[in-house]
Design an enzyme around this catalytic site. Structure first.
Site, PDB file in Angstrom:
ATOM      1  N   GLU A   8      -1.076  -9.026 -18.524  1.00 15.23           N
ATOM      2  CA  GLU A   8      -1.348  -8.109 -17.404  1.00 15.23           C
ATOM      3  C   GLU A   8      -2.427  -7.078 -17.725  1.00 15.23           C
ATOM      4  O   GLU A   8      -3.142  -6.653 -16.833  1.00 15.23           O
ATOM      5  CB  GLU A   8      -0.080  -7.454 -16.855  1.00 15.23           C
ATOM      6  CG  GLU A   8       0.576  -6.433 -17.718  1.00 15.23           C
ATOM      7  CD  GLU A   8       1.812  -5.808 -17.052  1.00 15.23           C
ATOM      8  OE1 GLU A   8       1.873  -5.700 -15.820  1.00 15.23           O
ATOM      9  OE2 GLU A   8       2.723  -5.424 -17.798  1.00 15.23           O
ATOM     10  N   HIS A  67       9.145 -29.300 -27.004  1.00 18.59           N
ATOM     11  CA  HIS A  67       9.364 -30.121 -25.808  1.00 18.59           C
ATOM     12  C   HIS A  67       8.179 -30.052 -24.838  1.00 18.59           C
ATOM     13  O   HIS A  67       8.331 -30.314 -23.656  1.00 18.59           O
ATOM     14  CB  HIS A  67      10.655 -29.698 -25.106  1.00 18.59           C
ATOM     15  CG  HIS A  67      11.864 -29.888 -25.969  1.00 18.59           C
ATOM     16  ND1 HIS A  67      12.367 -31.121 -26.291  1.00 18.59           N
ATOM     17  CD2 HIS A  67      12.635 -28.986 -26.634  1.00 18.59           C
ATOM     18  CE1 HIS A  67      13.406 -30.983 -27.094  1.00 18.59           C
ATOM     19  NE2 HIS A  67      13.586 -29.690 -27.319  1.00 18.59           N
ATOM     20  N   TRP A 119      -3.517  -2.270  -1.696  1.00 19.98           N
ATOM     21  CA  TRP A 119      -3.473  -3.385  -2.647  1.00 19.98           C
ATOM     22  C   TRP A 119      -3.409  -4.636  -1.803  1.00 19.98           C
ATOM     23  O   TRP A 119      -2.552  -4.776  -0.936  1.00 19.98           O
ATOM     24  CB  TRP A 119      -2.219  -3.270  -3.506  1.00 19.98           C
ATOM     25  CG  TRP A 119      -2.011  -4.381  -4.490  1.00 19.98           C
ATOM     26  CD1 TRP A 119      -2.453  -4.439  -5.769  1.00 19.98           C
ATOM     27  CD2 TRP A 119      -1.258  -5.584  -4.278  1.00 19.98           C
ATOM     28  NE1 TRP A 119      -2.030  -5.592  -6.363  1.00 19.98           N
ATOM     29  CE2 TRP A 119      -1.310  -6.325  -5.477  1.00 19.98           C
ATOM     30  CE3 TRP A 119      -0.572  -6.137  -3.199  1.00 19.98           C
ATOM     31  CZ2 TRP A 119      -0.681  -7.560  -5.624  1.00 19.98           C
ATOM     32  CZ3 TRP A 119       0.055  -7.365  -3.344  1.00 19.98           C
ATOM     33  CH2 TRP A 119       0.002  -8.061  -4.553  1.00 19.98           C
ATOM     34  N   LYS A 159       1.680  -0.499  -9.491  1.00 15.61           N
ATOM     35  CA  LYS A 159       2.859  -0.054 -10.237  1.00 15.61           C
ATOM     36  C   LYS A 159       4.145  -0.409  -9.501  1.00 15.61           C
ATOM     37  O   LYS A 159       5.177  -0.640 -10.112  1.00 15.61           O
ATOM     38  CB  LYS A 159       2.758   1.466 -10.437  1.00 15.61           C
ATOM     39  CG  LYS A 159       3.860   2.067 -11.277  1.00 15.61           C
ATOM     40  CD  LYS A 159       3.646   1.783 -12.740  1.00 15.61           C
ATOM     41  CE  LYS A 159       4.767   2.267 -13.617  1.00 15.61           C
ATOM     42  NZ  LYS A 159       4.832   1.514 -14.881  1.00 15.61           N
ATOM     43  N   ASN A 173       1.734  -0.218   5.738  1.00 15.14           N
ATOM     44  CA  ASN A 173       2.172  -0.813   4.477  1.00 15.14           C
ATOM     45  C   ASN A 173       3.163  -1.903   4.847  1.00 15.14           C
ATOM     46  O   ASN A 173       4.206  -1.615   5.425  1.00 15.14           O
ATOM     47  CB  ASN A 173       2.863   0.251   3.608  1.00 15.14           C
ATOM     48  CG  ASN A 173       3.695  -0.360   2.494  1.00 15.14           C
ATOM     49  OD1 ASN A 173       3.309  -1.370   1.922  1.00 15.14           O
ATOM     50  ND2 ASN A 173       4.824   0.250   2.189  1.00 15.14           N
ATOM     51  N   GLY A 174       2.810  -3.158   4.563  1.00 19.07           N
ATOM     52  CA  GLY A 174       3.747  -4.229   4.889  1.00 19.07           C
ATOM     53  C   GLY A 174       3.036  -5.522   5.205  1.00 19.07           C
ATOM     54  O   GLY A 174       1.895  -5.743   4.781  1.00 19.07           O
ATOM     55  N   GLU A 182       8.340 -10.706 -22.693  1.00 24.62           N
ATOM     56  CA  GLU A 182       7.764  -9.387 -22.396  1.00 24.62           C
ATOM     57  C   GLU A 182       6.452  -9.185 -23.165  1.00 24.62           C
ATOM     58  O   GLU A 182       5.493  -8.620 -22.630  1.00 24.62           O
ATOM     59  CB  GLU A 182       8.792  -8.292 -22.736  1.00 24.62           C
ATOM     60  CG  GLU A 182       8.337  -6.861 -22.506  1.00 24.62           C
ATOM     61  CD  GLU A 182       7.897  -6.543 -21.070  1.00 24.62           C
ATOM     62  OE1 GLU A 182       8.108  -7.351 -20.150  1.00 24.62           O
ATOM     63  OE2 GLU A 182       7.302  -5.462 -20.902  1.00 24.62           O
ATOM     64  N   ARG A 206       0.666   2.471  -5.905  1.00 22.49           N
ATOM     65  CA  ARG A 206       1.044   1.384  -4.995  1.00 22.49           C
ATOM     66  C   ARG A 206      -0.118   0.468  -4.666  1.00 22.49           C
ATOM     67  O   ARG A 206       0.036  -0.486  -3.883  1.00 22.49           O
ATOM     68  CB  ARG A 206       1.616   1.968  -3.697  1.00 22.49           C
ATOM     69  CG  ARG A 206       2.849   2.797  -3.909  1.00 22.49           C
ATOM     70  CD  ARG A 206       3.209   3.518  -2.645  1.00 22.49           C
ATOM     71  NE  ARG A 206       3.854   2.641  -1.700  1.00 22.49           N
ATOM     72  CZ  ARG A 206       5.163   2.475  -1.601  1.00 22.49           C
ATOM     73  NH1 ARG A 206       5.950   3.144  -2.397  1.00 22.49           N
ATOM     74  NH2 ARG A 206       5.671   1.666  -0.706  1.00 22.49           N
ATOM     75  N   CYS A 218       0.817  -1.202   0.000  1.00 21.19           N
ATOM     76  CA  CYS A 218       0.000   0.000   0.000  1.00 21.19           C
ATOM     77  C   CYS A 218       0.851   1.251   0.000  1.00 21.19           C
ATOM     78  O   CYS A 218       2.066   1.192   0.069  1.00 21.19           O
ATOM     79  CB  CYS A 218      -0.829   0.009   1.274  1.00 21.19           C
ATOM     80  SG  CYS A 218      -1.441  -1.610   1.711  1.00 21.19           S
TER      81      CYS A 218
HETATM   82  C1  AGP Z   1       5.422  -4.377 -15.643  1.00 19.57           C
HETATM   83  O1  AGP Z   1       4.557  -4.190 -16.710  1.00 19.57           O
HETATM   84  C2  AGP Z   1       4.815  -5.012 -14.498  1.00 19.57           C
HETATM   85  N1  AGP Z   1       3.721  -4.247 -14.030  1.00 19.57           N
HETATM   86  C3  AGP Z   1       5.713  -5.578 -13.418  1.00 19.57           C
HETATM   87  O2  AGP Z   1       6.095  -6.836 -13.859  1.00 19.57           O
HETATM   88  C4  AGP Z   1       6.977  -4.795 -13.020  1.00 19.57           C
HETATM   89  O3  AGP Z   1       7.884  -4.791 -14.070  1.00 19.57           O
HETATM   90  C5  AGP Z   1       7.624  -5.454 -11.777  1.00 19.57           C
HETATM   91  O4  AGP Z   1       6.733  -5.387 -10.716  1.00 19.57           O
HETATM   92  C6  AGP Z   1       8.941  -4.829 -11.400  1.00 19.57           C
HETATM   93  O5  AGP Z   1       8.803  -3.473 -11.119  1.00 19.57           O
HETATM   94  P1  AGP Z   1      10.054  -2.514 -10.958  1.00 19.57           P
HETATM   95  O6  AGP Z   1      10.672  -2.369 -12.290  1.00 19.57           O
HETATM   96  O7  AGP Z   1       9.497  -1.239 -10.439  1.00 19.57           O
HETATM   97  O8  AGP Z   1      10.973  -3.181  -9.993  1.00 19.57           O
END
Ligand code: AGP
Length: 637
Positions: free
Chosen positions: A519, A535, A82, A632, A108-109, A512, A33, A8
């Site tokens: 996502e 495989h 979150w 994020k 947060n934690g 990617e 967050r 959070c």
């Molecule tokens: C990226 O599209 C994702 N939302 C997620 O995988 C992100 O890359 C990951 O949480 C790592 O975040 P960071 O680069 O802030 O460490």
């Protein structure tokens, strides 16, 4: 033990200004967050009572609630949540309040021993109102305050400080906390353990938050709290104590970020705008890091470390999560194949519990756009500690951070930082930061190749000149693919599974591409090294499963085309991300990319894949910028 995870953003303020607008403004900056519920608590200036307001869903719901009340107060705490346990319902939203209504807490934690503490409290008759780990904290503090009052301590901030200190000594896990107590209506207590917390020093108020953007509007003078510190904040000042209860004195520092105005321009979503930002991302990076050598007049990579830094390195390990890990995998390919340095990439979450044996002269790179990802920070912390225990110099902490946030937690761990300079990224799905992370690895690979002599000058010059060509190339790609990928999305927005294939330097781009699609569109997608498909994953294929194959001329082009043939033979619809080149006629649909050197192809092949994911998600009418269940910045493990 099953962990309750709460990840959070928290903000807290005490001073002479109205608290609610400051809290709401701070929460807006922390919504990245977590955004499944939000809440605030303030102490009513007249009645001295704690008033709480919480709402399920995005922050805008809380803002709407608050706009219908007329609470006034100059001290308060706020939270944006979150959660993976304890549903995103009002009862689980923070702040959590004890049963007397006098103590309110945001956290947060993860409180790992919450169940044991809860059992103990329930035995004493305490009734719980949420499914969270956090709720034990206000109940414990209230109990402690009662005990302290028996000891006849004054009803002031110091009493709260002592109560909180006693309670946190019983907490296991990681946390950042902000606490209000109606008994000391001008005092805030904040504490942290393995979760970030920064105090901002305003004019007439103190603000404390999980991250600097929540503070930057109010002040640029900050005091980042160190691990396991606790602080008492009143309108008159701050007292900070370490875990041994020693008072800490240190000078505030000035925050190096400017308040950026982030406009969606005419784009429907931030994600699309950020995909379109990439030519500028490339320009900014090139301008900052490619400079003309004053003697030779040639462009050189100009990173802020001296040659000695590169010379001693014999091997590299990279820790990262999610998209950053995919960027790191391209980086690892470059560092090994171009620069000749043995390099391994690890999921930070795995590395922190099972690191490889420590070898001398190893550089550890943490890659994180946010600079706050808990697993990446923990992996880096562990590596710093592991090395500090070795007496020999060749084990000395060689840590490098690649981040978009130099002022973040990772930025404070090391002075070796590559600032990827991508600008603020709002969309939860990383796009331009991925692109800028890739560029940063190209810079490193060039630097290492020069210093180690692993490539000829000509190869190095060619790679630099390819990088310089990027901005117009990416611009053209965007022009070319935006409409066509929207059309393709129209045909594929309803599929259930998509397979992405790539090999060599483009295998991480397959990963990617798949990560982006799942996502934001919630369609199952998986990326594989094309040669691995036979495989096992090939069993998934039939005409309902599109296969997207990245085929760029170079070392493994023919192999990728053969692997695509194998998929076609199983009736899969084949989409190619490839130049118009002999062999690519096997694709049912070609997302044409320009013919470039294989080395820089990842910077090209990712663009149509980002656009395709975006358009599929937008076509499905989804919340592209804030996809469900994500955040994020992932600040818990
Ligand atoms: C990226 O599209 C994702 N939302 C997620 O995988 C992100 O890359 C990951 O949480 C790592 O975040 P960071 O680069 O802030 O460490």
């Amino acid at each position: 033990m099953k962990k309750i995870v709460s990840m959070c953003g928290i903000v807290a303020v005490t001073g002479y200004k109205k608290a609610i607008p400051l809290l709401i403004d701070g929460l807006k900056k922390l919504e990245y967050r977590g955004y499944d519920s939000a809440g605030i608590a303030v102490i009513n200036s007249e009645t001295k009572e704690i008033i709480c307001n919480k709402a399920e869903g995005k922050l805008k719901n809380l803002i709407c609630n608050v706009s219908h009340t007329n609470i006034e107060g100059t001290i308060g705490i706020g939270h944006t949540r979150w959660a993976t346990h304890g549903k995103p319902e009002v009862k689980n939203a923070h702040p959590h309040v004890d049963n007397s209504g006098k103590v309110a807490v945001v956290q947060n934690g993860i409180i790992e021993n919450y169940q044991e503490l809860k059992n103990r409290l329930e035995k004493d008759g305490v009734v719980f109102h949420s499914d969270t780990d956090t709720e034990v904290i206000p109940h414990l503090i209230q109990k402690e305050l009662i005990a302290l009052n028996k000891l006849k301590l004054d009803n002031n901030g110091s009493t709260l400080l002592v109560a909180v200190r006693n309670v946190i000594s019983d907490l296991e896990g990681s946390y950042a906390l902000a606490i209000l107590w109606a008994g000391a209506p001008e005092s805030l207590v904040v504490a942290r353990k393995q979760a970030p917390l920064i105090i901002g020093i305003g004019e007439g108020e103190f603000i404390c938050a999980s991250d600097t953007p929540a503070i930057a509007n109010l002040t640029k003078i900050i005091l980042p709290m160190e691990d396991e510190e606790i602080a008492l904040l009143t309108p008159l000042g701050i007292e900070i104590y370490d875990s041994n209860n020693e008072r800490q004195y240190r000078n505030p520092i000035s925050l190096q970020i400017s308040e950026q105005v982030i406009d969606k321009m005419n784009f429907k979503h931030y994600m699309l705008k950020e995909i379109y930002d990439q030519p500028d991302t490339a320009k900014n990076w090139l301008e900052k890091y490619l400079v003309k050598d004053s003697n030779t007049g040639k462009l050189e990579v100009n990173y802020p470390f001296d040659t000695k830094f590169f010379e001693s390195i014999e091997r590299i390990e990279i820790v990262a999560c999610g998209t950053s890990k995919n960027a790191a995998m391209v980086g690892s390919y470059l560092l090994q194949q171009f620069s000749g340095i043995p390099t391994n990439v690890f999921y930070a979450s795995e590395f922190r519990y099972s690191p490889p044996p420590l070898l001398p002269n190893t550089l550890t790179i943490g890659v994180t756009q946010s600079g706050e990802t808990a697993d990446t920070i923990a992996a880096i912390n562990m590596e710093i500690k592991r090395r500090s225990l070795m007496s020999e110099k060749r084990y000395k902490p060689n840590i490098l951070a690649i981040t978009n946030r130099v002022e973040s937690s990772i930025g404070r761990k090391t002075s070796n930082i590559i600032d990827i300079c991508a600008g603020t990224e709002i969309g939860v799905a990383a796009t331009k930061t991925f692109f800028a992370q890739l560029l940063s690895f190209y810079g490193l690979a060039i630097k290492f190749a020069q210093i180690k002599g692993s490539q000829s000058n000509q190869n190095i010059r060619e790679l630099i000149s390819d990088l310089v060509q990027l901005p117009p190339l990416v611009e053209e790609l965007l022009e070319k693919h935006n409409k066509s990928s929207a059309k393709l999305a129209h045909d594929f927005f309803n599929v259930k599974d998509v397979i992405f294939l790539g090999r060599g330097i483009n295998y991480p781009i397959a990963l990617e591409g798949a990560l982006k699609l799942k996502e934001i569109s919630y369609i199952h997608a998986a990326g594989y090294p094309a040669g691995e498909m036979k495989h096992g994953p090939i069993a998934l294929l039939d005409k309902k499963v599109p296969v997207i194959s990245i085929a760029t001329p170079g070392e493994v082009f023919d192999k990728v085309i053969s692997n695509a043939q194998e998929a076609k033979a199983r009736d899969a619809y084949l989409i190619g991300v490839a130049p118009d080149y002999s062999g690519t006629e096997i694709f049912d649909y070609l997302m044409t990319i320009p013919l470039t050197s294989e080395w820089i192809s990842p910077l090209i092949s990712i663009i149509p894949l980002q656009l395709l994911s975006y358009h599929i998600a937008a076509h499905r009418g989804l919340d592209v910028d804030q996809p469900r269940n994500l955040a994020k910045s992932v600040t818990v493990e």
